[in-house]
Design a protein around this motif. Structure first.
Motif, short mmCIF file in Angstrom:
data_model
loop_
_atom_site.label_atom_id
_atom_site.label_comp_id
_atom_site.label_asym_id
_atom_site.label_seq_id
_atom_site.Cartn_x
_atom_site.Cartn_y
_atom_site.Cartn_z
N PHE A 1 -4.69 12.30 2.49
CA PHE A 1 -3.78 12.50 3.62
C PHE A 1 -2.68 11.45 3.54
CE2 PHE A 1 -8.12 13.56 5.01
CZ PHE A 1 -7.97 14.90 5.31
N PRO A 2 -1.52 11.72 4.16
CA PRO A 2 -0.47 10.71 4.21
C PRO A 2 -0.94 9.49 5.01
CG PRO A 2 0.40 12.89 4.76
CD PRO A 2 -1.10 13.01 4.73
N LEU A 3 -0.41 8.33 4.66
CA LEU A 3 -0.74 7.11 5.40
C LEU A 3 -0.18 7.19 6.81
CD1 LEU A 3 -0.11 4.35 2.70
CD2 LEU A 3 -2.32 5.10 3.60
N PRO A 4 -0.87 6.61 7.78
CA PRO A 4 -0.35 6.63 9.16
C PRO A 4 0.89 5.74 9.29
CG PRO A 4 -2.32 5.27 9.02
CD PRO A 4 -2.17 5.93 7.69
N PRO A 5 1.68 5.93 10.35
CA PRO A 5 2.88 5.10 10.53
C PRO A 5 2.57 3.61 10.64
CG PRO A 5 2.95 7.04 11.95
CD PRO A 5 1.57 6.99 11.36
N GLU A 6 1.49 3.27 11.33
CA GLU A 6 1.08 1.88 11.47
C GLU A 6 -0.23 1.67 10.71
OE1 GLU A 6 2.73 -0.60 12.78
OE2 GLU A 6 4.40 0.71 13.32
N LEU A 7 -0.22 0.71 9.81
CA LEU A 7 -1.40 0.46 9.00
C LEU A 7 -2.22 -0.69 9.60
CD1 LEU A 7 0.13 0.77 5.42
CD2 LEU A 7 -1.14 2.48 6.73
N PRO A 8 -3.54 -0.48 9.75
CA PRO A 8 -4.40 -1.50 10.39
C PRO A 8 -4.78 -2.63 9.44
CG PRO A 8 -5.71 0.41 9.81
CD PRO A 8 -4.29 0.74 9.43
N LEU B 1 0.83 -1.21 0.00
CA LEU B 1 0.00 0.00 0.00
C LEU B 1 0.86 1.25 0.00
CD1 LEU B 1 -2.86 1.15 0.10
CD2 LEU B 1 -2.74 1.08 2.59
N ARG B 2 1.96 1.24 0.72
CA ARG B 2 2.83 2.41 0.73
C ARG B 2 3.44 2.64 -0.66
NH1 ARG B 2 3.22 4.26 5.79
NH2 ARG B 2 2.88 2.77 7.50
N ARG B 3 3.76 1.57 -1.37
CA ARG B 3 4.26 1.73 -2.73
C ARG B 3 3.20 2.36 -3.63
NH1 ARG B 3 8.38 -2.20 -4.17
NH2 ARG B 3 7.80 -1.87 -6.36
N LEU B 4 1.94 1.96 -3.46
CA LEU B 4 0.86 2.56 -4.25
C LEU B 4 0.73 4.04 -3.96
CD1 LEU B 4 -1.96 -0.15 -4.09
CD2 LEU B 4 -0.07 0.05 -5.69
#
Length: 389
Positions: free
Chosen positions: A275-282, A192-195
């Motif tokens: 918004f930017p993704l949070p540090p920890e993804l649920p 997801l972070r790559r996307l």
């Protein structure tokens, strides 16, 4: 193909023969080449122009006493009209050929972008379908893909804000990133972070090409809803959701009525780009697909479709009815029946793109990995040392 211009010539000649003295209708023969070029083609236009010119010059009927100058003028007018019609028809045919060639290239490019899913993938049967609101396009603002990777079957479905050709470029950026990251990243969270990085890079490049500053882009102008899934060997489905509708689970064991139940709890994260993704993804444990069960992914255009009276499309009921044609559930048939029901409900007037993806679990029961191992693979547990950020 010569019937209409031929009837026109016969009608003019008959009128010429029976017309009272002084009536001039021979000039109407000039319309025959135009009719021939519009409907039959260029060769017929030339042939009929010659015939009409001969008939215009030939003295017959009560108007035979007309001077030869008038008949010669009519003949010249017929030749001029035929030449203009021939030239226009030639240009029209060239434009039609260019349009057909451009459409063929566009269709090929769109099919490569939103390529057809394989009928089977790592023990799963799947099918996808798409309805675009933009006339003449196979792809709109919706995207989906399913890949068999060393980390499990990974699936993405999303919806780009807006539709049309501007949205297609964003679809290409997100899908291209997913097709690489799904193989490279062991953790679902890192996919997801790559996307997200690919989307931001694409929006920045597009803003630069338009002479704009990416930082000055109004918030919420560009975003993509994303549902990212990983189907494990034991049928457990792990999920990350960024503003996308939760899927439905179809269960229809032999002898039982098919049921469509929504899966997924809690509010999803905001769409990518807001918004930017949070540090920890649920990363969530979405559901478990038993052998024969199916998972239906969709974009919000399916549930938001309305009929003439403003009633929303009953997606859950349509899914249950589409799957209630005996066991096993057939993904391609479910897609076809739901799309037909959508078009009937809306009268063929879609207000948004609609994408559907159905996956049926055909695997045999496998031993379940430990919860810690599953969470570590998906990305919600503690990171291993050296893991990619």
């Amino acid at each position: 193909m010569l019937a209409l211009p031929g009837l026109w010539i016969l009608g003019v000649l008959a009128w010429e023969l029976i017309a009272p003295h002084g009536t001039q209708v021979v000039q109407l023969l000039a319309a025959a080449p135009v009719i021939a070029c519009a409907g039959s083609g260029r060769r017929q236009c030339v042939v009929l122009a010659g015939l009409c010119a001969v008939f215009a010059l030939a003295p017959f009927g009560p108007v035979a006493r007309l001077d030869h100058g008038a008949r010669l003028g009519t003949c010249c007018a017929i030749v001029a009209v035929a030449g203009a019609s021939y030239s226009i028809t030639r240009r029209r045919r060239r434009l039609v050929r260019d349009l057909e060639r451009a459409r063929e290239i566009a269709d090929t490019a769109q099919r490569l972008l939103l390529r057809p899913l394989p009928p089977r993938l790592d023990g799963m049967t799947l099918a996808g379908g798409h309805l675009s609101v933009s006339e003449g396009t196979l792809v709109g603002g919706d995207l989906y893909e399913a890949l068999a990777t060393p980390h499990g079957v990974r699936v993405v479905i999303g919806d780009v804000r807006g539709h049309g050709f501007a949205a297609i470029a964003t679809v290409a950026a997100v899908l291209g990133s997913f097709r690489e990251a799904a193989y490279d990243e062991p953790r679902l969270a890192d996919v997801l972070r790559r996307l997200e990085r690919a989307l931001q890079r694409h929006l920045g490049e597009r803003a630069a090409a338009e002479g704009k500053d990416a930082k000055e882009r109004p918030p919420g102008e560009e975003f993509v809803t994303i549902l990212l899934l990983e189907v494990c060997a034991d049928g457990v489905v792990m999920a990350l959701n960024c503003g996308h509708p939760w899927p439905y689970r179809l269960s229809g064991a032999s002898g039982r009525r098919a049921r469509a139940a929504p899966v997924g709890r809690g509010d999803p994260m905001p769409p990518l780009g807001l918004f930017p993704l949070p540090p920890e993804l649920p990363v969530a444990r979405l559901t478990r697909l038993h052998p024969g069960d199916a998972l239906v992914l969709h974009t919000d255009g399916a549930e938001d479709a309305r009929d003439a009276a403003g009633a929303f499309f009953p997606l859950a009921r349509a899914l249950a009815e589409a799957a209630a044609h005996g066991a096993p559930i057939v993904p391609a048939a479910v897609i076809e029946r739901v799309q037909a029901a959508l078009l009937r409900h809306t009268g063929g007037r879609l207000s948004d793109d609609i994408a559907l993806l159905v996956l049926r679990n055909d695997r045999q029961r496998a031993p379940s990995p430990s919860p810690a191992a599953r969470l570590a693979r998906s990305g919600s547990g503690p990171r291993r040392q050296g893991a990619a950020s």
